[in-house]
Enzyme design. Structure first.
Site, mmCIF file in Angstrom:
data_model
loop_
_atom_site.group_PDB
_atom_site.id
_atom_site.type_symbol
_atom_site.label_atom_id
_atom_site.label_comp_id
_atom_site.label_asym_id
_atom_site.label_seq_id
_atom_site.Cartn_x
_atom_site.Cartn_y
_atom_site.Cartn_z
ATOM 1 N N ASP A 111 1.073 -1.179 0.301
ATOM 2 C CA ASP A 111 -0.372 0.244 0.096
ATOM 3 C C ASP A 111 0.543 1.064 0.272
ATOM 4 O OD1 ASP A 111 -1.591 2.326 0.512
ATOM 5 O OD2 ASP A 111 -2.880 1.135 1.885
ATOM 6 N N ARG A 116 -0.929 15.112 8.742
ATOM 7 C CA ARG A 116 -1.424 14.045 9.057
ATOM 8 C C ARG A 116 -0.868 14.505 11.087
ATOM 9 N NH1 ARG A 116 -2.026 8.960 6.942
ATOM 10 N NH2 ARG A 116 -1.968 9.563 4.279
ATOM 11 N N ASP A 145 -4.116 2.044 -5.760
ATOM 12 C CA ASP A 145 -2.680 2.586 -4.522
ATOM 13 C C ASP A 145 -1.932 1.032 -3.711
ATOM 14 O OD1 ASP A 145 -4.624 3.079 -2.202
ATOM 15 O OD2 ASP A 145 -2.289 3.647 -1.024
ATOM 16 N N GLU A 146 -2.841 -0.129 -3.401
ATOM 17 C CA GLU A 146 -2.437 -1.120 -2.946
ATOM 18 C C GLU A 146 -2.715 -2.318 -4.824
ATOM 19 O OE1 GLU A 146 -6.043 -2.289 -0.099
ATOM 20 O OE2 GLU A 146 -6.241 -0.096 -0.077
#
Ligand code: DGT
Ligand code: MG
Length: 526
Positions: free
Chosen positions: A18, A55, A110-111
């Site tokens: 990921d 974040r 994206d995985e």
């Protein structure tokens, strides 16, 4: 009994990759100055992701821009509505992974799951000793002795190798999860982020699942299913593990109950399926209610143009077009999505430049689309359309010059030029209640974020927000993608003496040389 044997089958080795804050990383590649400052990627009025610097300020996925700006006034926002660059990089990552296994399955943009079972057994033949790279979930006591421990150890070094390669070749960081099935690999990869990897051995599978706490966090248990489970007081994974199977069976039927029950113990037998090209390529735009056909047509024309750009990247030629509308019923305030599709003649696409439609071909396609629209919407009565989507759902490969010529010359001309709209295949009507449907108005359907990416409550709030928002619409690469098609722009006869079009992808010179002397034939358009 069956569950017992699946539980003890640790023969496979799976790595889940990921990418970290994917859209943000792609934007940073384009503008490296963004790396060390808080960066949010904006779609409509939502931050769909942010870099890890942001974040730290508490910015989370699916947060409203207004909330994010309060938490981090310095947040730099980059629009992420055009998925083109994300998609390009995404395919590069998958291509890189395909060097490690022929079983690479894409999940969103994206995985990827990589089944490295074969590579692991090869490596095991060469290695004297195995060791673990990265983090471990659970403890290393009571490891199983079927051989899985060694296999998983080897896979940790493969995962590290893969991640190094992604960094070296694409300058992207990623996380990896390593386990003996897809479920465990996917979950365990989230335990240490960003730019890290984690392995789980079978003895800690049950504990890993419990660590998710809520059943809704189990991948593949969606909003509806978790609500159903909540209704019988099964809210946590532990409650699901302890549930009476008879009750589950009563609620969900035997098969589904068994799958759900197995998942709660970390049992997942689903194979890693090699992802081929996407089955469809589409694009959708939400909009303020439109009630005038002329405006609908204009919007659809714009969508078609954007869709052809996506299709040009894929390399195949579309055969079927699908129209999606979302109707808003002002009386009961309910929205419904409906779709309808029809065949189109792929000969109208010029494989050399699919985006370059002649006016005539464009108007033919638009006629087909508007016919679909008129089947879906009774324009004699008032209507309110709040979303329009177009996708191509079936494709043919671009023929090589040789095969094109051979086929073109041997087939009957009537077969070559199929009629415009052959038939209307299907109509689907669905109430527009699913969070993913409502939220992913502007996401590539292939990459359509799962409903889990935003909590249901947040989604409802955001839906309302989106609906009330001033923004009229935004770019919306839908999930599908195709390649390099092209409307055959050879509308006019190739040769004044010969009313035959050069087949797509064929050299006109060669074609003309071969066809010289053929009798004139009539060519149909779409
Ligand atoms: P990560 O994996 O936690 O480091 O962060 P991301 O950004 O890679 O998040 P991920 O893997 O869940 O999703 C990949 C990309 O998909 C992400 O960069 C932006 C997009 N995305 C994620 N969730 C949503 C969503 O709920 N709506 C939309 N439109 N896009 C989303
Ligand atoms: Mg990610």
């Amino acid at each position: 009994m069956e569950a017992e044997s699946s539980f003890n089958d640790h023969s496979r080795t799976i790595i889940h990759i990921d990418l970290d804050c994917f859209y943000a990383q792609v934007e940073i590649l384009k503008n490296p100055e963004l790396r060390s400052i808080p960066l949010g990627i904006q779609q409509k009025n939502i931050v769909v992701t942010s870099n890890y610097v942001a974040r730290e300020y508490g910015i989370r996925k699916c947060m409203l821009i207004s909330e994010a700006k309060i938490l981090c006034p310095n947040l730099i926002l980059v629009k992420g509505e055009d998925l083109h660059d994300y998609r390009q990089i995404s395919y590069k990552v998958t291509a890189l992974l395909q060097n490690y296994s022929s079983f690479v399955e894409r999940l969103g943009l994206d995985e990827n799951f990589v089944d490295v079972t074969e590579l692991v057994s090869k490596r095991l033949l060469e290695l004297r000793q195995t060791y673990i790279v990265g983090n471990i979930f659970g403890d290393l006591n009571d490891l199983c002795n079927c051989g899985c421990s060694n296999r998983l150890r080897v896979a940790t070094s493969i995962a590290q190798e893969i991640r190094n390669k992604i960094k070296a070749e694409l300058n992207l960081t990623s996380c990896a999860g390593i386990g003996h099935n897809k479920l465990l690999a996917k979950i365990v990869g989230t335990k240490h982020k960003p730019n890290q990897q984690t392995v789980v051995f079978p003895n800690s599978a049950v504990e890993l699942l419990r660590s998710l706490n809520e059943v809704s966090k189990i991948p593949s248990i969606g909003v509806t299913l978790s609500e159903q489970l909540n209704n019988i007081n099964v809210k946590t994974v532990q409650e699901l593990q302890d549930a009476d199977f008879g009750n589950l069976k009563h609620l969900l039927g035997h098969e589904k109950a068994k799958t759900v029950y197995d998942l709660s113990f970390g049992i997942d037998c689903t194979p890693v399926k090699s992802s081929g090209k996407p089955q469809s390529i589409g694009i959708e735009d939400s909009c303020k209610p439109i009630s005038v056909e002329k405006e609908i047509k204009e919007k659809l024309k714009q969508l078609l143009k954007r869709l052809l750009v996506l299709v040009a990247e894929d390399g195949r030629i579309p055969k079927t077009i699908k129209l999606t509308v979302r109707k808003f019923n002002k009386n009961n305030k309910v929205s419904t999505r409906e779709t309808r599709q029809c065949n189109i003649n792929s000969m109208v696409f010029n494989p050399k430049d699919i985006t370059n439609l002649t006016e005539n071909n464009e108007s033919k396609i638009m006629t087909s689309i508007m016919r679909l629209f008129n089947k879906l919407v009774n324009t004699n009565k008032p209507y309110h359309i709040t979303l329009l989507g177009l996708s191509f759902t079936k494709f043919v490969e671009r023929p090589s010059v040789k095969s094109t010529l051979a086929k073109f010359l041997t087939k009957d001309i009537e077969v070559q030029f199929i009629t415009n709209i052959e038939n209307v295949h299907e109509t689907e009507v669905t109430p527009d209640i699913s969070p993913s449907t409502s939220y992913t108005e502007n996401s590539e359907s292939e990459a359509e974020p799962t409903t889990k990416k935003c909590k249901f409550g947040e989604l409802i709030a955001k839906r309302r927000f989106l609906r009330d928002s001033d923004s009229d619409d935004c770019a919306s690469p839908s999930k599908l993608r195709v390649g390099d098609l092209r409307l055959n722009s050879t509308e006019k006869p190739v040769d004044p003496n010969q009313n035959i079009c050069c087949p797509p992808n064929a050299s006109e010179e060669v074609f003309r040389g071969i066809t010289k002397g053929n009798a004139a034939r009539t060519v149909g358009g779409i």
